[in-house]
Design an enzyme around this catalytic site. Structure first.
Site, mmCIF file in Angstrom:
data_model
loop_
_atom_site.group_PDB
_atom_site.id
_atom_site.type_symbol
_atom_site.label_atom_id
_atom_site.label_comp_id
_atom_site.label_asym_id
_atom_site.label_seq_id
_atom_site.Cartn_x
_atom_site.Cartn_y
_atom_site.Cartn_z
ATOM 1 N N SER A 233 2.062 -4.242 -8.147
ATOM 2 C CA SER A 233 3.025 -5.093 -7.443
ATOM 3 C C SER A 233 2.532 -6.534 -7.345
ATOM 4 C CB SER A 233 3.256 -4.528 -6.047
ATOM 5 O OG SER A 233 2.032 -4.531 -5.344
ATOM 6 N N GLU A 254 -0.459 -8.066 -14.455
ATOM 7 C CA GLU A 254 0.855 -7.598 -14.927
ATOM 8 C C GLU A 254 1.599 -7.127 -13.688
ATOM 9 O OE1 GLU A 254 2.030 -7.642 -18.015
ATOM 10 O OE2 GLU A 254 0.195 -8.413 -18.911
ATOM 11 N N CYS A 288 8.671 -1.535 -14.934
ATOM 12 C CA CYS A 288 8.714 -2.970 -14.605
ATOM 13 C C CYS A 288 9.680 -3.724 -15.501
ATOM 14 C CB CYS A 288 7.314 -3.553 -14.744
ATOM 15 S SG CYS A 288 6.626 -3.261 -16.370
HETATM 16 P P1 NAP Z 1 0.807 -1.249 -6.279
HETATM 17 O O1 NAP Z 1 1.112 -0.687 -4.959
HETATM 18 O O2 NAP Z 1 0.506 -2.700 -6.359
HETATM 19 O O3 NAP Z 1 -0.419 -0.384 -6.851
HETATM 20 C C1 NAP Z 1 -0.952 -0.597 -8.121
HETATM 21 C C2 NAP Z 1 -2.419 -0.219 -8.111
HETATM 22 O O4 NAP Z 1 -3.119 -1.097 -7.241
HETATM 23 C C3 NAP Z 1 -2.701 1.192 -7.596
HETATM 24 O O5 NAP Z 1 -3.800 1.718 -8.290
HETATM 25 C C4 NAP Z 1 -3.067 0.939 -6.139
HETATM 26 O O6 NAP Z 1 -3.861 1.948 -5.586
HETATM 27 C C5 NAP Z 1 -3.854 -0.342 -6.297
HETATM 28 N N1 NAP Z 1 -3.990 -1.131 -5.066
HETATM 29 C C6 NAP Z 1 -3.224 -1.108 -3.953
HETATM 30 N N2 NAP Z 1 -3.729 -1.977 -3.034
HETATM 31 C C7 NAP Z 1 -4.820 -2.544 -3.596
HETATM 32 C C8 NAP Z 1 -5.777 -3.513 -3.154
HETATM 33 N N3 NAP Z 1 -5.706 -4.076 -1.946
HETATM 34 N N4 NAP Z 1 -6.769 -3.866 -4.000
HETATM 35 C C9 NAP Z 1 -6.862 -3.301 -5.219
HETATM 36 N N5 NAP Z 1 -6.005 -2.377 -5.693
HETATM 37 C C10 NAP Z 1 -4.980 -2.019 -4.893
HETATM 38 O O7 NAP Z 1 1.981 -1.007 -7.326
HETATM 39 P P2 NAP Z 1 2.704 0.352 -7.675
HETATM 40 O O8 NAP Z 1 3.673 0.628 -6.600
HETATM 41 O O9 NAP Z 1 1.737 1.400 -8.028
HETATM 42 O O10 NAP Z 1 3.449 -0.056 -9.039
HETATM 43 C C11 NAP Z 1 4.713 -0.575 -9.080
HETATM 44 C C12 NAP Z 1 4.677 -2.056 -9.379
HETATM 45 O O11 NAP Z 1 3.961 -2.292 -10.589
HETATM 46 C C13 NAP Z 1 6.059 -2.602 -9.625
HETATM 47 O O12 NAP Z 1 6.207 -3.836 -8.967
HETATM 48 C C14 NAP Z 1 6.106 -2.788 -11.139
HETATM 49 O O13 NAP Z 1 7.016 -3.758 -11.577
HETATM 50 C C15 NAP Z 1 4.695 -3.165 -11.430
HETATM 51 N N6 NAP Z 1 4.375 -2.926 -12.845
HETATM 52 C C16 NAP Z 1 4.222 -3.993 -13.661
HETATM 53 C C17 NAP Z 1 3.949 -3.807 -15.015
HETATM 54 C C18 NAP Z 1 3.797 -4.967 -15.942
HETATM 55 O O14 NAP Z 1 3.442 -4.742 -17.098
HETATM 56 N N7 NAP Z 1 4.009 -6.191 -15.498
HETATM 57 C C19 NAP Z 1 3.835 -2.511 -15.501
HETATM 58 C C20 NAP Z 1 3.994 -1.443 -14.640
HETATM 59 C C21 NAP Z 1 4.254 -1.667 -13.296
HETATM 60 P P3 NAP Z 1 -3.227 3.146 -4.697
HETATM 61 O O15 NAP Z 1 -2.340 3.889 -5.600
HETATM 62 O O16 NAP Z 1 -4.433 3.927 -4.285
HETATM 63 O O17 NAP Z 1 -2.498 2.504 -3.565
#
Ligand code: NAP
Length: 483
Positions: A233, A254, A288
């Site tokens: 995110s 990303e 995404c």
């Molecule tokens: P997220 O909540 O940001 O989590 C992504 C990863 O970051 C998970 O492994 C999470 O661990 C970890 N994380 C959470 N808090 C953190 C912190 N404070 N420090 C370091 N790592 C941390 O995102 P998500 O809900 O899994 O994924 C959905 C988002 O990803 C959407 O916004 C989507 O658009 C985006 N995305 C972007 C792309 C691209 O190529 N641009 C591709 C795929 C997805 P935990 O699971 O343990 O919380």
């Protein structure tokens, strides 16, 4: 969950599985059934530091791993993923929920990144530039940046790590990998395959799992981790920018998207509808790059809406392990509630339901959200401004090109956009005006290993895939030689 690839449900540090010990654990669910399918350890700060230390030991600067050696690692991972596509796909399907055929397709997609980096690794060889400015011979070396932290989301449990790990290994960078807590099993399966089938130095790849804030803090603050590559995110991406600012670390980010999908009045409507289905409903709409706002020219809106409704109503929702299923469950209750909120909000503010159930008719007892189409969407609605991350198609009508360009760009995000038109001149002009890193013209396809992919604006920094992605983990070092 029973699998030969999940015999060690644990982290992997310095070439061996961590002992189960007394670590606390967290549950991994199958979102289709609600069952707990595994318990995996929540690793400690000491473990994360040990993983970085193991990476530091594997890093070679003065006697770098040869291109040939690194190519061998990449080919080894590619081959073992393809050989085990069925089993990795089965694990992925059960912890993520996406249909099995999509899950297996994701394993192939992941293998494609290792294959691409293996085939193009020669680009990372040192070269001497043709000119001799300042009476010197100038050689450019591509040094590994160091031990890298790779953090991935749940929506592509193997695709997202493949993009990062392939380029990191091509560069000769050891990594500390943290998968999303919803989907650690696919990553464990990949480590199991690497452990058994790929001859790599201990510490080149390390796996940690558990509390994200703690793991993130260690990786942001550790002086021996000069770079983090993160997919997830925008909110967490922003935090990583702040938390690495003191040490001026390199970040590859990303982040989130809010993709416009534009259907002009001269478009092939059947092709546009078919492409939208493939683009929007992959992973249950939890990608995404999937269309988040569908702009349709008012002259063709009714015809396009009808075509879409027919296709949407024919989709089968269910457990992804059943062969005929098109859409699985959403990943968790928060994901379900967000889609529900977006549909309810749009209908309350005047949008009309074209296909799918009224939100009030859903029991909310499971995580299956039926695909839904609404029309008459306006910018005050949550589904226009926020990433829905679910199977909702919100249609908004437009009259002219300038209006739709402005509306498409009316978001802080800039990841993917799509436009459907038969007019090449219009396509070139609109694509150039759209501030998105990926603009599909008459296609809803997302990224591929052969081409760079990444976001503009709040969708990220850097590129994955293509030659641009291959260079993400190297530091160019220039050596002018005087005599
Ligand atoms: P997220 O909540 O940001 O989590 C992504 C990863 O970051 C998970 O492994 C999470 O661990 C970890 N994380 C959470 N808090 C953190 C912190 N404070 N420090 C370091 N790592 C941390 O995102 P998500 O809900 O899994 O994924 C959905 C988002 O990803 C959407 O916004 C989507 O658009 C985006 N995305 C972007 C792309 C691209 O190529 N641009 C591709 C795929 C997805 P935990 O699971 O343990 O919380």
């Amino acid at each position: 969950m029973d699998s030969p690839l999940l015999k060690n449900l644990n982290g992997y540090i310095g070439g061996r599985w961590k002992d189960p010990g007394e670590d606390a654990t967290f549950d991994v669910y199958n979102p289709a059934t609600g069952e707990v399918i595994a318990k995996v350890p929540s690793m400690s700060e000491a473990d994360v530091n040990a993983a970085v230390d193991a990476g530091s030991k594997a890093l070679r600067l003065t006697q770098p791993y040869s291109l040939e050696t690194r190519r061998g690692w990449l080919e080894g991972i590619r081959d073992t993923l393809l050989d085990n596509k069925e089993e990795v796909g089965r694990i992925l399907c059960q912890e993520h929920g996406k249909p099995l055929k999509e899950a297996k397709g994701e394993v192939e997609y992941a293998a494609g990144f290792f294959d691409y980096c293996a085939r193009h690794i020669q680009a990372l060889d040192a070269h001497t530039i043709a000119e001799k400015p300042k009476d010197c011979t100038w050689t450019v070396h591509y040094r590994p940046i160091g031990v890298v932290g790779l953090i991935t989301p749940w929506n592509f449990p193997i695709g997202m790590i493949a993009k990062k790990l392939s380029a990191a290994l091509a560069a000769g960078c050891p990594s500390v990998i943290k998968p999303a807590s919803e989907t650690p099993l696919t990553m464990i399966a990949m480590f199991s395959l690497i452990d058994q089938h790929v001859d790599m130095p201990d510490g080149m790849v390390n796996l940690v799992m558990g509390k994200a804030s703690m793991i993130g803090k260690v990786l942001c603050e550790h002086p021996e981790v000069p770079m983090l590559s993160f997919t997830g995110s925008t909110e967490v991406g922003r935090k990583l920018i702040t938390d690495t600012a003191d040490q001026v670390k390199k970040l590859a980010l990303e982040l989130g998207g809010n993709a416009p999908f534009i259907v002009f009045e001269d478009a092939d409507l059947d092709a546009a509808a078919t492409n939208l289905m493939g683009n929007k409903f992959r992973g249950g709409g939890q990608t995404c790059v999937c269309a988040n706002r569908v702009f349709v020219h008012e002259k063709v809106a009714d015809a396009f809406g009808k075509k879409l409704a027919e296709k949407v109503e024919a989709m089968k929702v269910g457990d992804g392990m059943n062969e005929d299923v098109d859409i699985g469950p959403l990943i968790n209750k928060a994901g379900f509630d967000k889609v529900h909120r977006h549909v309810s909000d749009a209908l309350e503010k005047g949008a009309e339901l074209v296909a799918g159930p009224k939100p009030t008719d859903l029991s909310g007892k499971d995580l299956f959200y039926p695909p839904t189409v609404v029309t008459g969407v306006t910018r005050d609605m949550a589904c226009f401004r926020e990433e829905t991350f679910g199977p909702l198609v919100p249609m908004a009508l437009f009259r002219d090109d300038d209006e739709v360009i402005a509306a498409g760009n009316d978001t802080e995000f800039g990841l993917a956009a799509y436009l459907f038109t038969a007019d090449p001149e219009r396509a070139q002009r609109v694509a150039a005006a759209l501030r998105f890193g990926h603009v599909g013209w008459n296609t809803g396809t997302g990224p591929t290993p052969e081409a760079p992919f990444g976001g503009m604006k709040a969708s990220g920094i850097g590129r994955e895939g293509g030659l641009e992605g291959l260079f993400e983990f190297v530091e160019p070092q220039t050596v002018p030689r005087g005599f």
